[in-house]
Design a protein around this motif. Structure first.
Motif, PDB file in Angstrom:
ATOM      1  N   VAL A   8       0.801  -1.230   0.000  1.00 45.62           N
ATOM      2  CA  VAL A   8       0.000   0.000   0.000  1.00 45.62           C
ATOM      3  C   VAL A   8       0.830   1.276   0.000  1.00 45.62           C
ATOM      4  N   ALA A   9       2.057   1.220   0.512  1.00 44.15           N
ATOM      5  CA  ALA A   9       2.873   2.441   0.543  1.00 44.15           C
ATOM      6  C   ALA A   9       4.336   2.099   0.734  1.00 44.15           C
ATOM      7  N   SER A  10       5.189   2.999   0.240  1.00 47.87           N
ATOM      8  CA  SER A  10       6.629   2.898   0.460  1.00 47.87           C
ATOM      9  C   SER A  10       7.090   4.149   1.183  1.00 47.87           C
ATOM     10  N   GLY A  11       7.842   3.939   2.263  1.00 53.82           N
ATOM     11  CA  GLY A  11       8.569   5.054   2.870  1.00 53.82           C
ATOM     12  C   GLY A  11       9.986   5.030   2.319  1.00 53.82           C
ATOM     13  N   LYS A  12      10.823   5.937   2.800  1.00 56.85           N
ATOM     14  CA  LYS A  12      12.207   5.956   2.318  1.00 56.85           C
ATOM     15  C   LYS A  12      12.905   4.631   2.615  1.00 56.85           C
ATOM     16  N   VAL A  13      12.648   4.095   3.812  1.00 54.93           N
ATOM     17  CA  VAL A  13      13.353   2.871   4.212  1.00 54.93           C
ATOM     18  C   VAL A  13      12.404   1.790   4.724  1.00 54.93           C
ATOM     19  N   ARG A  14      11.099   1.963   4.522  1.00 56.01           N
ATOM     20  CA  ARG A  14      10.116   0.987   5.017  1.00 56.01           C
ATOM     21  C   ARG A  14       9.032   0.768   3.976  1.00 56.01           C
ATOM     22  N   GLU A  15       8.363  -0.377   4.107  1.00 52.29           N
ATOM     23  CA  GLU A  15       7.249  -0.700   3.219  1.00 52.29           C
ATOM     24  C   GLU A  15       6.032  -1.026   4.075  1.00 52.29           C
ATOM     25  N   LEU A  16       4.877  -0.711   3.521  1.00 48.56           N
ATOM     26  CA  LEU A  16       3.623  -0.961   4.214  1.00 48.56           C
ATOM     27  C   LEU A  16       2.728  -1.824   3.325  1.00 48.56           C
ATOM     28  N   TYR A  17       2.186  -2.912   3.910  1.00 39.52           N
ATOM     29  CA  TYR A  17       1.301  -3.833   3.187  1.00 39.52           C
ATOM     30  C   TYR A  17      -0.017  -3.960   3.938  1.00 39.52           C
ATOM     31  N   ARG A  23      -5.865  -4.903   9.349  1.00 43.33           N
ATOM     32  CA  ARG A  23      -4.462  -5.066   9.749  1.00 43.33           C
ATOM     33  C   ARG A  23      -3.492  -4.714   8.622  1.00 43.33           C
ATOM     34  N   LEU A  24      -2.377  -4.082   9.051  1.00 44.65           N
ATOM     35  CA  LEU A  24      -1.293  -3.720   8.138  1.00 44.65           C
ATOM     36  C   LEU A  24      -0.022  -4.450   8.545  1.00 44.65           C
ATOM     37  N   LEU A  25       0.883  -4.607   7.595  1.00 45.59           N
ATOM     38  CA  LEU A  25       2.208  -5.156   7.883  1.00 45.59           C
ATOM     39  C   LEU A  25       3.233  -4.081   7.567  1.00 45.59           C
ATOM     40  N   LEU A  26       4.005  -3.698   8.582  1.00 41.08           N
ATOM     41  CA  LEU A  26       5.035  -2.672   8.453  1.00 41.08           C
ATOM     42  C   LEU A  26       6.370  -3.405   8.376  1.00 41.08           C
ATOM     43  N   VAL A  27       7.101  -3.214   7.287  1.00 42.15           N
ATOM     44  CA  VAL A  27       8.368  -3.938   7.090  1.00 42.15           C
ATOM     45  C   VAL A  27       9.515  -2.943   7.020  1.00 42.15           C
ATOM     46  N   ASN A  67      -1.400   1.547  21.522  1.00 41.73           N
ATOM     47  CA  ASN A  67      -0.652   1.607  20.257  1.00 41.73           C
ATOM     48  C   ASN A  67      -1.135   0.539  19.295  1.00 41.73           C
ATOM     49  N   HIS A  68      -0.640   0.642  18.052  1.00 44.32           N
ATOM     50  CA  HIS A  68      -1.173  -0.198  16.974  1.00 44.32           C
ATOM     51  C   HIS A  68      -0.532  -1.577  16.873  1.00 44.32           C
ATOM     52  N   LEU A  69       0.475  -1.857  17.703  1.00 43.19           N
ATOM     53  CA  LEU A  69       1.214  -3.117  17.553  1.00 43.19           C
ATOM     54  C   LEU A  69       0.352  -4.332  17.905  1.00 43.19           C
ATOM     55  N   CYS A  81       0.087  -4.603  12.476  1.00 38.56           N
ATOM     56  CA  CYS A  81      -0.444  -3.425  13.163  1.00 38.56           C
ATOM     57  C   CYS A  81      -1.935  -3.294  12.904  1.00 38.56           C
ATOM     58  N   ARG A  82      -2.606  -2.672  13.850  1.00 35.39           N
ATOM     59  CA  ARG A  82      -4.016  -2.317  13.641  1.00 35.39           C
ATOM     60  C   ARG A  82      -4.097  -1.177  12.642  1.00 35.39           C
ATOM     61  N   ARG A  83      -5.012  -1.278  11.730  1.00 34.23           N
ATOM     62  CA  ARG A  83      -5.207  -0.178  10.781  1.00 34.23           C
ATOM     63  C   ARG A  83      -5.976   0.957  11.468  1.00 34.23           C
ATOM     64  N   LEU A  84      -5.430   2.147  11.356  1.00 38.52           N
ATOM     65  CA  LEU A  84      -5.995   3.325  12.014  1.00 38.52           C
ATOM     66  C   LEU A  84      -6.375   4.372  10.980  1.00 38.52           C
ATOM     67  N   GLU A  85      -7.124   5.348  11.447  1.00 39.30           N
ATOM     68  CA  GLU A  85      -7.334   6.565  10.665  1.00 39.30           C
ATOM     69  C   GLU A  85      -6.288   7.563  11.166  1.00 39.30           C
ATOM     70  N   MET A  86      -5.217   7.749  10.378  1.00 39.87           N
ATOM     71  CA  MET A  86      -4.081   8.539  10.865  1.00 39.87           C
ATOM     72  C   MET A  86      -4.414  10.032  10.914  1.00 39.87           C
ATOM     73  N   LEU A  87      -3.902  10.692  11.936  1.00 42.80           N
ATOM     74  CA  LEU A  87      -4.096  12.136  12.059  1.00 42.80           C
ATOM     75  C   LEU A  87      -3.133  12.856  11.115  1.00 42.80           C
ATOM     76  N   GLY A 202       0.732   5.095  16.461  1.00 44.00           N
ATOM     77  CA  GLY A 202       1.033   4.264  15.297  1.00 44.00           C
ATOM     78  C   GLY A 202       2.466   4.415  14.856  1.00 44.00           C
ATOM     79  N   ASP A 203       2.714   4.026  13.603  1.00 45.25           N
ATOM     80  CA  ASP A 203       4.007   4.172  12.956  1.00 45.25           C
ATOM     81  C   ASP A 203       5.081   3.421  13.731  1.00 45.25           C
ATOM     82  N   GLU A 204       6.332   3.862  13.635  1.00 46.94           N
ATOM     83  CA  GLU A 204       7.388   3.351  14.515  1.00 46.94           C
ATOM     84  C   GLU A 204       7.666   4.461  15.501  1.00 46.94           C
TER      85      GLU A 204
HETATM   86  C1  PZK Z   1       0.091   4.427   7.918  1.00 47.89           C
HETATM   87  N1  PZK Z   1       1.943   5.341   7.132  1.00 47.89           N
HETATM   88  C2  PZK Z   1       3.279   5.829   6.959  1.00 47.89           C
HETATM   89  C3  PZK Z   1       4.877   3.942   7.246  1.00 47.89           C
HETATM   90  C4  PZK Z   1       5.143   3.568   4.578  1.00 47.89           C
HETATM   91  C5  PZK Z   1       4.301   4.554   5.065  1.00 47.89           C
HETATM   92  N2  PZK Z   1      -1.591   1.794  11.797  1.00 47.89           N
HETATM   93  C6  PZK Z   1      -1.744   2.484  10.624  1.00 47.89           C
HETATM   94  N3  PZK Z   1      -2.973   2.573  10.087  1.00 47.89           N
HETATM   95  C7  PZK Z   1      -3.162   3.228   8.945  1.00 47.89           C
HETATM   96  N4  PZK Z   1      -2.192   3.806   8.268  1.00 47.89           N
HETATM   97  C8  PZK Z   1      -0.917   3.764   8.722  1.00 47.89           C
HETATM   98  C9  PZK Z   1      -0.662   3.087   9.938  1.00 47.89           C
HETATM   99  C10 PZK Z   1       0.651   2.991  10.499  1.00 47.89           C
HETATM  100  N5  PZK Z   1       1.706   2.955  10.934  1.00 47.89           N
HETATM  101  C11 PZK Z   1       1.399   4.724   8.198  1.00 47.89           C
HETATM  102  N6  PZK Z   1       1.047   5.441   6.190  1.00 47.89           N
HETATM  103  C12 PZK Z   1      -0.106   4.898   6.655  1.00 47.89           C
HETATM  104  C13 PZK Z   1       4.174   4.750   6.415  1.00 47.89           C
HETATM  105  C14 PZK Z   1       5.707   2.949   6.746  1.00 47.89           C
HETATM  106  C15 PZK Z   1       5.860   2.771   5.403  1.00 47.89           C
HETATM  107  F1  PZK Z   1       5.260   3.352   3.296  1.00 47.89           F
END
Ligand code: PZK
Length: 287
Positions: A8-17, A23-27, A67-69, A81-87, A202-204
């Motif tokens: 679903v998204a790429s950060g500079k050094v992390r990926e989100l699925y 639920r999301l997977l933060l790698v 927290n979302h863990l 992680c739990r999927r949230l509505e991010m601020l 959320g996040d790290e």
């Molecule tokens: C969420 N990001 C930033 C992080 C990326 C992008 N628990 C959550 N629920 C919904 N959305 C997010 C989260 C979290 N954490 C976080 N974007 C959406 C992000 C890591 C890699 F590509």
């Protein structure tokens, strides 16, 4: 590799699925950035160090803020992680005057509407930690915003709640780290709302990528401080006369090894867990 997970998204050094609707997977990868540029050389285990540290803090701060863990995967670099509505704000807390906080102070004597005492120098410890929210820039750098602007973005009662939670989380972590030789100069939190509209971290959080970690034994206000984790890489990049534009330089083996050792050292000092034990059983950080 995540099974049946949709990227679903790429950060500079992390990926989100996405794992499912909830639920999301933060790698966390082993990529490293310096001067905002991702380098072509990876630091082995960096993603595992950051994932383990974040999970450690999440487990120990549940009493301060939910927290979302949900789980740490056996690979040690992925968290469910739990999927949230991010601020729509970055929740920055500063205990020391550095980066854009120092810049704003030199220009105006205040940071995000916090009037500060006169005569502070770069890297000075602040009398009290301050909450200095920023916008989430989609491109370029996050911009500090004043309290009224942040309160308009999230509403006044949520603003109060994220400020109180952010300061409490920072105080807890900064004291824990300081007792183990690491200054957490500042840190950035991202919060969201769950399905009941409760505030959830959320996040790290409280990792060297989301914070400034300084070695406490070298701390001396009056100038910039060395980074606990990235100083070898920065010094090497500076020594090349690199102009800090893409692409970044390859790091030599000695710089990779030194940087790896600093990440592992930060993990072991903060968690008091042997990093090899974490690799064998990542859930150790949750106990
Ligand atoms: C969420 N990001 C930033 C992080 C990326 C992008 N628990 C959550 N629920 C919904 N959305 C997010 C989260 C979290 N954490 C976080 N974007 C959406 C992000 C890591 C890699 F590509």
């Amino acid at each position: 590799m995540p099974e049946a997970a949709v990227h679903v998204a790429s950060g500079k050094v992390r990926e989100l699925y996405a794992l499912d609707d909830d639920r999301l997977l933060l790698v966390a990868s082993d990529r490293i950035s310096t001067f905002d540029v991702v380098l072509p050389t990876e630091i082995p285990d960096k993603g595992r160090v950051l994932t383990g540290l974040a999970a450690f803090w999440f487990a120990r701060t549940r009493g301060i803020c939910a927290n979302h863990l949900l789980a740490v995967r056996p690979d040690g670099r992925s968290t469910e992680c739990r999927r949230l509505e991010m601020l729509p704000i970055e929740c920055v807390v500063r205990g020391y005057l550095s980066g854009s906080g120092w810049k704003d102070y030199t220009a105006t004597g205040s940071v995000c509407g916090h009037m500060l005492p006169a005569g502070l120098t770069e890297s000075s410890e602040l009398p009290e930690p301050i909450f200095t929210p920023a916008t989430k820039a989609t491109t370029g750098h996050d911009e500090n915003i004043d309290r009224d602007t942040a309160a308009e973005l999230v509403g006044p009662e949520l603003f109060d709640a994220v400020e109180r939670a952010s300061i409490a989380l920072y105080r807890f972590a900064a004291q824990h780290a300081r007792e183990r030789g690491i200054v957490i100069a500042d840190t950035k939190f991202e919060f969201g709302l769950d399905e009941e509209r409760r505030l959830v971290l959320g996040d790290e959080a409280l990792t060297p990528d989301s914070s400034r970690f300084w070695p406490a034994d070298e701390y001396r206000a009056g100038g910039p401080q060395p980074s606990f984790d990235k100083q070898y890489a920065r010094d090497y990049c500076e020594s090349l006369g690199w102009d800090k534009t893409e692409p970044g330089p390859e790091l030599p083996d000695a710089v990779v090894a030194g940087t790896h050792a600093r990440y592992v050292e930060a993990f072991e000092r903060l968690t008091e867990i042997d990093f090899d034990d974490y690799l064998a059983d990542p859930e150790l950080v949750l106990r």
